[in-house]
Design a protein around this motif. Structure first.
Motif, PDB file in Angstrom:
ATOM      1  N   TYR A  69       0.819  -1.208   0.000  1.00  0.00           N
ATOM      2  CA  TYR A  69       0.000   0.000   0.000  1.00  0.00           C
ATOM      3  C   TYR A  69       0.858   1.267   0.000  1.00  0.00           C
ATOM      4  O   TYR A  69       0.361   2.346  -0.096  1.00  0.00           O
ATOM      5  CB  TYR A  69      -0.911   0.029   1.216  1.00  0.00           C
ATOM      6  CG  TYR A  69      -1.918  -1.066   1.208  1.00  0.00           C
ATOM      7  CD1 TYR A  69      -1.941  -2.009   2.230  1.00  0.00           C
ATOM      8  CD2 TYR A  69      -2.827  -1.179   0.168  1.00  0.00           C
ATOM      9  CE1 TYR A  69      -2.854  -3.028   2.215  1.00  0.00           C
ATOM     10  CE2 TYR A  69      -3.739  -2.195   0.146  1.00  0.00           C
ATOM     11  CZ  TYR A  69      -3.755  -3.130   1.165  1.00  0.00           C
ATOM     12  OH  TYR A  69      -4.657  -4.128   1.150  1.00  0.00           O
ATOM     13  N   GLU A  70       2.140   1.056   0.146  1.00  0.00           N
ATOM     14  CA  GLU A  70       2.991   2.209   0.405  1.00  0.00           C
ATOM     15  C   GLU A  70       2.956   3.220  -0.736  1.00  0.00           C
ATOM     16  O   GLU A  70       2.813   4.410  -0.518  1.00  0.00           O
ATOM     17  CB  GLU A  70       4.414   1.747   0.619  1.00  0.00           C
ATOM     18  CG  GLU A  70       5.195   2.704   1.480  1.00  0.00           C
ATOM     19  CD  GLU A  70       6.545   2.134   1.804  1.00  0.00           C
ATOM     20  OE1 GLU A  70       7.462   2.924   1.942  1.00  0.00           O
ATOM     21  OE2 GLU A  70       6.671   0.913   1.901  1.00  0.00           O
ATOM     22  N   ASP A  71       3.056   2.693  -1.939  1.00  0.00           N
ATOM     23  CA  ASP A  71       3.100   3.599  -3.074  1.00  0.00           C
ATOM     24  C   ASP A  71       1.842   4.447  -3.175  1.00  0.00           C
ATOM     25  O   ASP A  71       1.892   5.643  -3.349  1.00  0.00           O
ATOM     26  CB  ASP A  71       3.284   2.801  -4.371  1.00  0.00           C
ATOM     27  CG  ASP A  71       4.733   2.407  -4.531  1.00  0.00           C
ATOM     28  OD1 ASP A  71       5.012   1.492  -5.291  1.00  0.00           O
ATOM     29  OD2 ASP A  71       5.586   3.030  -3.847  1.00  0.00           O
ATOM     30  N   SER A  72       0.723   3.774  -3.029  1.00  0.00           N
ATOM     31  CA  SER A  72      -0.530   4.510  -3.150  1.00  0.00           C
ATOM     32  C   SER A  72      -0.596   5.582  -2.058  1.00  0.00           C
ATOM     33  O   SER A  72      -1.085   6.670  -2.287  1.00  0.00           O
ATOM     34  CB  SER A  72      -1.713   3.567  -3.030  1.00  0.00           C
ATOM     35  OG  SER A  72      -1.779   3.055  -1.720  1.00  0.00           O
ATOM     36  N   GLY A  73      -0.050   5.235  -0.894  1.00  0.00           N
ATOM     37  CA  GLY A  73      -0.040   6.207   0.190  1.00  0.00           C
ATOM     38  C   GLY A  73       0.756   7.437  -0.190  1.00  0.00           C
ATOM     39  O   GLY A  73       0.325   8.570   0.003  1.00  0.00           O
ATOM     40  N   ASN A  74       1.896   7.212  -0.781  1.00  0.00           N
ATOM     41  CA  ASN A  74       2.732   8.338  -1.171  1.00  0.00           C
ATOM     42  C   ASN A  74       2.062   9.205  -2.225  1.00  0.00           C
ATOM     43  O   ASN A  74       2.098  10.410  -2.180  1.00  0.00           O
ATOM     44  CB  ASN A  74       4.071   7.824  -1.719  1.00  0.00           C
ATOM     45  CG  ASN A  74       4.910   7.255  -0.586  1.00  0.00           C
ATOM     46  OD1 ASN A  74       4.663   7.590   0.568  1.00  0.00           O
ATOM     47  ND2 ASN A  74       5.851   6.404  -0.908  1.00  0.00           N
ATOM     48  N   ASP A  75       1.446   8.508  -3.167  1.00  0.00           N
ATOM     49  CA  ASP A  75       0.796   9.249  -4.235  1.00  0.00           C
ATOM     50  C   ASP A  75      -0.311  10.133  -3.689  1.00  0.00           C
ATOM     51  O   ASP A  75      -0.431  11.296  -4.024  1.00  0.00           O
ATOM     52  CB  ASP A  75       0.207   8.276  -5.267  1.00  0.00           C
ATOM     53  CG  ASP A  75       1.319   7.587  -6.030  1.00  0.00           C
ATOM     54  OD1 ASP A  75       1.046   6.560  -6.635  1.00  0.00           O
ATOM     55  OD2 ASP A  75       2.465   8.096  -5.975  1.00  0.00           O
ATOM     56  N   SER A  76      -1.102   9.523  -2.804  1.00  0.00           N
ATOM     57  CA  SER A  76      -2.252  10.268  -2.334  1.00  0.00           C
ATOM     58  C   SER A  76      -1.820  11.419  -1.434  1.00  0.00           C
ATOM     59  O   SER A  76      -2.541  12.393  -1.267  1.00  0.00           O
ATOM     60  CB  SER A  76      -3.219   9.352  -1.591  1.00  0.00           C
ATOM     61  OG  SER A  76      -2.592   8.872  -0.431  1.00  0.00           O
ATOM     62  N   PRO A 129      -9.889   3.206  -1.658  1.00  0.00           N
ATOM     63  CA  PRO A 129      -8.492   3.615  -1.830  1.00  0.00           C
ATOM     64  C   PRO A 129      -7.945   2.999  -3.114  1.00  0.00           C
ATOM     65  O   PRO A 129      -7.252   3.641  -3.881  1.00  0.00           O
ATOM     66  CB  PRO A 129      -7.783   3.058  -0.611  1.00  0.00           C
ATOM     67  CG  PRO A 129      -8.757   2.198   0.094  1.00  0.00           C
ATOM     68  CD  PRO A 129     -10.105   2.394  -0.480  1.00  0.00           C
TER      69      PRO A 129
END
Lengths: 382, 316
Positions: free
Chosen positions: B166-173, B186
């Motif tokens: 999930y890390e990447d999506s977290g960074n993007d968001s 999400p």
């Protein structure tokens, strides 16, 4: 970019809560409006029902039902599957009134109540106040329709919550710890006094007999409850533990001084991990539930703890599920200005509202009540 | 149809009013439950399967012969991932037969495929109730597409421990949108939207058996039209034994209910099978047996009736 540099640290993301408004609730509102309220559209206190996740496949829902039409103070309904939560209902008399409601302002007003309950210490007595919710509606009784929206206000400040780590509980806990924690949770959930309390303290001491305490026991957990005492307390409890004979023998095996120190450091971290801020997590999968945000705000503002270890409690078919409960750590630098008496916090939380989109024309949910219309019941239609 | 039903309800209501509730046990002889036995069995269900709870319902509909706080049993937000109707189609397509050896008189009430379906779907969800396998278990055949659907869900769930994904999506968001907010989706495939049901069990005084009621919600948590509930009922029973009626303890809405007219007979049959195997079922386990039987009517509604103990005392 910064987030990438700090390996695992990232902004905290939580899973939104979904609300299930039963037909029975609107029927109860219909009766109340016809029999009592008339055209009075002032906000009325109601009760919602929250529960930790019960089935591993789906998140649990926040529920409003016929019993919800009364405030918690006048409402005896509640059990392990229905933790009562106070809420506010604003029912307007016409569609225009509904459309003209200032949603942002209403949400802020609820957020202000939450902030006040945090700072005044009310949350310690009644933790469900952190889950306060808001319903706006227009009950079109002539056409047997209701339009409504639900919000779960969540405080936002000028500083952000950073997630430092997040793992499933079974990865963090030893088997003994997991077993003793499950036992403690089973007891907590069995007692009618504690089972409706969605926020609590989880204590997992090194001897592995876990306990769950109410938030109001925080001070007894922590001596006089001051932050400065927090670390010394841990040392004291650590040395107490070390001098218990079983462990002492283990320690005495270490002749090498440095390895003893490293063991102490290692155990010190363990001890640090032993107090977790636990809450009923409605969600499934890898995100903590919505409730965590207000909880962290509470722990930070009220108890001045900037690094919070938390425990997202989930169940599998009504029993504690350490395989999918989460343990994590988040940091939340104290925000500015919130202790000013005139301060009105920002808030988010309208159900179904996606982040970033400032859409004021939010589509209301629509519910058809024609099935409870006595006139239509005899007709075989639709 | 409507009139007929109304007249019938009137008749039933009158009989219920003039006759007292059953007090003497006839569980083993007739498959029925007395009122105290219903409470005993209900207490046991709530204690073993805590997703179930007792509820009072609307005070105006209170039945005087039941304790005020124990009017009926309910479990809510029960997932129903698949339509029974499609499961059956696939089951039939797979060439599996509906076998029920014990049902010699051709009553056909206990179509076993529902039981099979729940077994094949989630092995860990349904611990063995071997003593209760009424049909021939050898008859169970796998349903290929059913398996694969289950597997897909399983994969999604297996993602949970792996937070890194999930890390990447977290960074993007964090840059694209306010970081604090996970909206409903999400990532679209991360949220499972499904129909859910509130399942309740009431005591039917006329038939002296429990009775199951279903209140459905669609994928966006709005009430499901009763007609659509039929999609989640085994087609042998939909529109025959399942009717849409007012709930005996709730004021609002129409609810689907499995009509209890044959419940006692079927329960008696199950009890006889158990007895012939040397197991004398205890009355406090009645609801576990009953819910297992109900699973043949509503095979894809995954309510909890897990038992990890013996159903009764073994007399042999």
């Amino acid at each position: 970019m910064e987030a990438r540099a700090a390996a695992a640290a990232r902004p905290l993301q939580v899973a939104a809560i979904g609300c299930c408004a039963e037909t029975g609730f609107w029927d109860a509102l219909r009766r109340l409006k016809l029999d009592v309220l008339g055209t009075d559209d002032s906000p009325i206190p109601i009760t919602g029902y929250y529960t930790p996740r019960q089935y591993e496949k789906i998140a649990s829902l926040f529920r409003i039902c016929p019993e919800s039409i009364l405030p918690p103070s006048a409402n005896s309904f509640g059990d392990r599957n229905n933790c009562p939560v106070p809420g506010t209902l604003v029912n307007t008399n016409n569609k225009r009134g509904f459309q003209n409601l200032d949603r942002a302002l209403l949400l802020k007003a609820e957020a202000k109540k939450i902030l006040h309950d945090i700072t005044s210490g009310k949350v310690e007595q009644d933790p469900a106040l952190l889950l306060r919710f808001l319903v706006i509606s227009f009950a079109d009784l002539k056409n047997w329709k209701v339009y409504y929206n639900v919000a779960f206000p969540s405080l936002t400040f000028d500083s952000k919550i950073t997630l430092l780590s997040l793992k499933v509980a079974s990865e963090v806990l030893s088997q003994d710890e997991a077993a003793s924690l499950s036992k403690a949770f089973t007891e907590w959930r069995k007692s009618s006094e504690t089972t409706v309390v969605p926020f609590f303290l989880v204590n997992i001491p090194p001897d592995s007999s876990a306990t769950i305490r109410q938030l109001k026991d925080w001070k007894t957990c922590q001596g006089n409850g001051q932050k400065v005492c927090f670390v010394p307390c841990i040392f004291i409890s650590y040395f107490c533990w070390m001098s218990s004979d079983k462990s002492f023998r283990r320690i005495s095996l270490f002749t090498n001084y440095s390895s003893c120190i490293s063991l102490i450091m290692c155990k010190y971290l363990d001890v640090l991990m032993q107090l977790l801020f636990g809450f009923y997590d409605h969600g499934n999968r890898g995100f903590p539930g919505w409730a965590l945000r207000n909880y962290i705000a509470f722990v930070s503002l009220r108890w001045k703890i900037e690094k919070v270890q938390f425990f997202c409690y989930r169940e599998k078919r009504g029993h504690p599920d350490v395989q999918q409960s989460l343990i994590g750590e988040a940091s939340f630098p104290t925000p500015h200005g919130w202790d000013d008496p005139g301060y009105v916090p920002e808030a988010i939380g309208w159900e179904g509202e996606t982040a970033g989109k400032e859409s004021k024309e939010k589509k209301p949910k629509e519910i058809d009540l024609s099935s409870i219309n006595p006139a239509s019941q005899d007709e075989e239609k639709q | 149809m409507q009139v007929k039903q109304k007249v019938y309800e009137l008749y039933k209501g009158t009989v219920e009013r003039v006759t007292g509730p059953r007090i003497v046990s006839a569980f083993l002889e007739k498959g029925v439950l007395s009122v105290p036995e219903f409470i005993l069995a209900g207490d046991n269900l709530v204690s073993k399967c805590p997703t179930w709870s007792w509820e009072a319902g609307d005070p105006s509909k209170r039945k005087p012969f039941l304790p005020p706080d124990k009017q009926f049993l309910v479990t809510r937000n029960v997932p129903c991932l698949r339509r029974a109707i499609s499961v059956e189609e696939e089951y039939d397509a797979a060439g599996a037969e509906v076998v029920l050896d014990d049902d010699e008189d051709g009553e056909g009430w206990l179509a076993t495929h529902g039981v099979h379906a729940s077994k094949t779907e989630e092995e860990e969800d349904i611990p063995s109730m071997d003593t209760l396998d009424i049909g021939k278990t050898e008859g169970i055949k796998s349903i290929p597409s059913y398996f694969s659907a289950g597997k897909k869900d399983g994969e999604e769930e297996d993602d949970i421990p792996d937070m890194d994904t999930y890390e990447d999506s977290g960074n993007d968001s964090a840059t694209a949108q306010p970081s604090y907010f996970v909206a409903e989706e999400p990532e679209e495939d991360n949220i499972l939207r499904t129909r859910t049901y509130d399942v309740s069990i009431t005591y039917d005084k006329y038939y002296q058996t429990p009775r199951v009621w279903l209140t459905g919600y669609d994928e966006s948590r709005m009430p499901l039209k009763p007609e659509l509930v039929f999609e989640d009922i085994s087609q042998d029973h939909a529109r025959k034994t399942v009717t849409i009626e007012d709930h005996p303890h709730l004021l609002a809405g129409k609810h689907a209910s499995v009509h209890p007219c044959k419940h006692a007979a079927v329960m008696k049959k199950i009890i006889d099978v158990l007895m012939s195997r040397g197991v004398e079922p205890e009355v406090d386990k009645y609801l576990f047996i009953f819910l297992k039987f109900m699973a043949s009517v509503i095979p894809t509604i995954e309510y909890d009736y897990t038992v990890d103990f013996d159903l009764g005392s073994t007399s042999r």
